[in-house]
Enzyme design. Structure first.
Site, short mmCIF file in Angstrom:
data_model
loop_
_atom_site.label_atom_id
_atom_site.label_comp_id
_atom_site.label_asym_id
_atom_site.label_seq_id
_atom_site.Cartn_x
_atom_site.Cartn_y
_atom_site.Cartn_z
N LYS A 73 5.24 -26.58 -71.22
CA LYS A 73 5.74 -26.44 -72.59
C LYS A 73 6.94 -27.34 -72.89
O LYS A 73 7.13 -27.77 -74.02
CB LYS A 73 6.10 -24.98 -72.88
N GLU A 108 7.37 -19.71 -82.33
CA GLU A 108 6.64 -18.50 -81.98
C GLU A 108 6.41 -18.56 -80.48
O GLU A 108 6.40 -19.64 -79.90
CB GLU A 108 5.30 -18.46 -82.72
N SER A 111 -0.78 -25.22 -65.26
CA SER A 111 0.13 -25.40 -66.39
C SER A 111 1.47 -24.67 -66.28
O SER A 111 2.45 -25.08 -66.88
CB SER A 111 -0.57 -24.99 -67.68
#
Lengths: 264, 397
Positions: free
Chosen positions: B91, B113, B380
């Site tokens: 991220k 969010e 990830s």
């Protein structure tokens, strides 16, 4: 010209301004919504916005969010709303705008929707998440059938964009009076006056102002320079507060006529 | 493959677009212009790269998972270690890019969010780094099951706004973030965490995340002298998968698999597999596959992995599905939990439950493939945040 245009024209003749009222269809039930439609017409409301409930109303404040949830829980569907309009249309000539989000229309099928809405007696559609850039997807079908595609103008809309939107607008232009979601802040009258003045230069269509208007005084102030005011969350809240009251229709009608008095 | 997608209005074929409220449209257009200029600005790119290397810790390793490979007894498995990034997931690749863009546009407030909290943490991190005010919208259910990430966001100075509506998960957090943005659009930058939302977000997030695939491509060529045969990544909104797949999109003979969350099973109502179990629709500013009922009301998604718990999917994934560029498959909660344990025990790597969906699919595929075949999996994120969920499931005592 359709019912919306006719209504604004006759109001102009009488030097009146339009009262536009929003109702969430199916809150608390479609049969009550039908009674409310007739009540509103008698109370002097000029145009009705019938809200088609959606699971994710991202432009709406808490009041209309909750109303949409209640309406969905009560089993309201787009077909149900169209049937309601058809029923009301048998006896009423009040102009009706369907107000909502694109996905229920898309799921119904845009072409099928345009035909069904037209034969039910819908006069206009206002789709919050279908801006100028995406509007053709629906307008390809609604424009040709004579349903007015109502366009929104926001406080953030710049001059160039306003001109583009106004050039293709139908029915009336809806000015969003606050930078925010429905029913969450009191509009600043002076700023709105300036913005409505700017819109006026781009169009001959009537201009209505909405989002955050609830009081007679606000309506009177806005009516000095706009052609109509939209009341949404205030009515929806009143309906929710009085849904178990036998006098529900009278209470909401009385409120609407108080506002309408300010517009005459 | 068409190189110019999305088109100028953000469409990938019939998908994507900008289905947004008028109040937001000018901001989206301004953002698109700012991004187009920044993208071509060498100084911006250089600065972005500097932060990726010096701050986030890139390049991340492409690790040959020897015990996993040996145990499964088939294809050779490599893990792209996005879990080793600063903040523990891919991220940060995107939030660094968007925060630099926000700074360039003179915005001092950011909102985001978050589902699993990984994007929330990554946003809170860059907000602290660049001295920006930060609000994170998070569903109450996610706040409960991802508590460690909530603490991290607060430590980093962000305000965590609990969202109660709907199932109180990622979809509702995004609704509330969009509502807040409508009211604050003049001075606030919305950092969307995945390749979804209105144009230009799907494209912008794809570009910022493509560093995953670009690095992996260089690394595998260096290690093996050739491209992999298979790429696997989990798909919720789809940012790590898009980042992995996109740089390989024009290569021949690579099978790409996006793994959606099947939750309790595709045959139940409790899953998050938008492509495998949904229909085309419009939500959160774009047209894509959506979990919805026959009346176009969006259904609640479910997955044990909070980061996959979303009823939509990035529009470019929807496009890759219809053009058959990528195959979209699924893994259930059970399979993901098994994969979570497997990787922890065999490789000493605790994967995020999201990434465990990709591991789970590789565990099915690898044994059926020849030993000279190569699989690259995007790992990830790391799974520390999921300890609570795993304990509740009774996997360990």
């Amino acid at each position: 010209m359709g019912r919306i245009g006719d209504r604004f024209e006759s109001l102009r003749g009488r030097k009146e301004k339009a009262l536009i009222v929003y109702l969430t269809a199916g809150d608390p039930s479609l049969s009550v919504t039908k009674k409310l439609i007739f009540g509103m017409e008698k109370a002097g409301v000029d145009i009705l916005e019938i809200g088609v409930p959606f699971s994710d109303p991202t432009a709406d404040g808490p009041v209309i969010q909750a109303a949409s949830q209640r309406a969905l829980k009560a089993g309201t569907t787009l077909q149900g709303v169209l049937d309601l309009v058809a029923e009301a249309r048998k006896v009423s000539e009040i102009p009706i705008v369907l107000f909502g989000y694109f996905n229920p229309i898309f799921a119904y099928g845009v072409k099928k929707f345009a035909h069904a809405a037209h034969s039910a007696g819908v006069d206009g559609v206002l789709v919050v998440d279908l801006p100028y850039e995406e509007a053709k997807e629906l307008r390809n079908y609604t424009d040709v059938i004579g349903i007015d595609f109502i366009s929104l103008i926001a406080p953030t809309t710049g001059k160039e964009r306003l001109t583009k939107i106004a050039a293709e607008a139908m029915g009336f232009l809806y000015y969003i009076s606050i930078t925010g979601i429905t029913g969450t802040a009191a509009p600043k009258i002076n700023n709105i006056k300036i913005e409505v003045g700017k819109i006026r230069k781009t169009t001959n269509l009537p201009i209505a102002v909405g989002f955050g208007i609830s009081k007679p005084q606000q309506a009177r102030d806005i009516a000095c320079f706009a052609d109509g005011v939209v009341i949404g969350s205030a009515v929806v809240r009143l309906i929710d507060e009085n849904k178990n009251n036998r006098d529900l229709i009278k209470i909401v009608s009385d409120y609407a006529s108080v506002i309408k008095k300010e517009l005459r | 493959m068409n190189q110019t997608l999305p088109d100028k209005n953000g469409h990938f074929g019939i998908f994507g677009g900008r289905y947004a409220a008028e109040t937001l449209m000018p901001a989206l257009i301004e953002l698109e212009r700012a991004y187009q200029t920044a993208r071509k600005d060498k100084k911006f790119q250089k600065e972005f790269e500097w932060y990726q290397h010096e701050y986030a810790g890139r390049v991340t390793p492409l690790y040959y998972a020897q015990r996993m490979t040996a145990t499964l007894g088939g294809a050779k498995i490599y893990l792209k270690r996005e879990d080793l990034n600063h903040t523990g997931s891919h991220k940060i690749n995107n939030t660094l890019g968007q925060a630099l863009l926000a700074r360039r546009m003179g915005k001092k407030k950011v909102i985001a969010e978050t589902g699993a909290g990984q994007h929330g943490v990554a946003t809170a991190t860059v907000a602290a780094l660049f001295g920006m005010e930060c609000k994170i919208f998070m569903g109450e259910e996610d706040i409960r099951r991802q508590a460690p990430n909530v603490f991290r966001m607060k430590i980093l100075g962000a305000e965590v706004v609990p969202v109660k509506s709907g199932t109180a998960t990622l979809k509702d957090a995004m609704n509330e973030a969009m509502r807040y943005w409508v009211s604050s659009v003049r001075d606030t930058f919305y950092v969307i965490g995945t390749t979804a939302g209105p144009h230009p977000y799907p494209r912008m997030v794809r570009d910022f995340q493509s560093v995953i695939g670009r690095e992996a491509k260089k690394q595998i060529i260096k290690l093996e002298g050739r491209n992999p045969d298979v790429l696997i990544a989990c798909v919720g909104g789809g940012s790590n998968a898009m980042g992995t797949f996109y740089p390989f999109r024009n290569e021949k003979n690579i099978a790409m698999y996006g793994v959606e969350a099947a939750g309790h099973g595709l045959w139940t109502a409790e899953h998050s597999a938008s492509i495998n179990g949904g229909k085309v629709g419009v939500l959160h500013g774009n047209k894509t596959y959506l979990l919805q009922d026959e009346h176009g009301q969006v259904r609640d998604a479910y997955s044990i992995a909070a980061g996959l718990d979303y009823p939509g999917v990035g529009p470019e994934h929807a496009y890759f599905h219809t053009t058959k560029k990528v195959r979209y498959v699924t893994a259930t909660d059970k399979e993901a939990i098994a994969a979570f344990s497997f990787l922890s025990l065999k490789e000493g790597i605790i994967p995020a439950l999201e990434s465990a969906h990709a591991i789970a699919y590789a565990m099915k595929m690898a044994p059926k493939m020849a030993k000279n075949k190569i699989i690259v999996i995007c790992l990830s994120g790391r799974g520390d945040k999921d300890a609570q969920t795993i304990i509740e499931k009774g996997v360990i005592s």
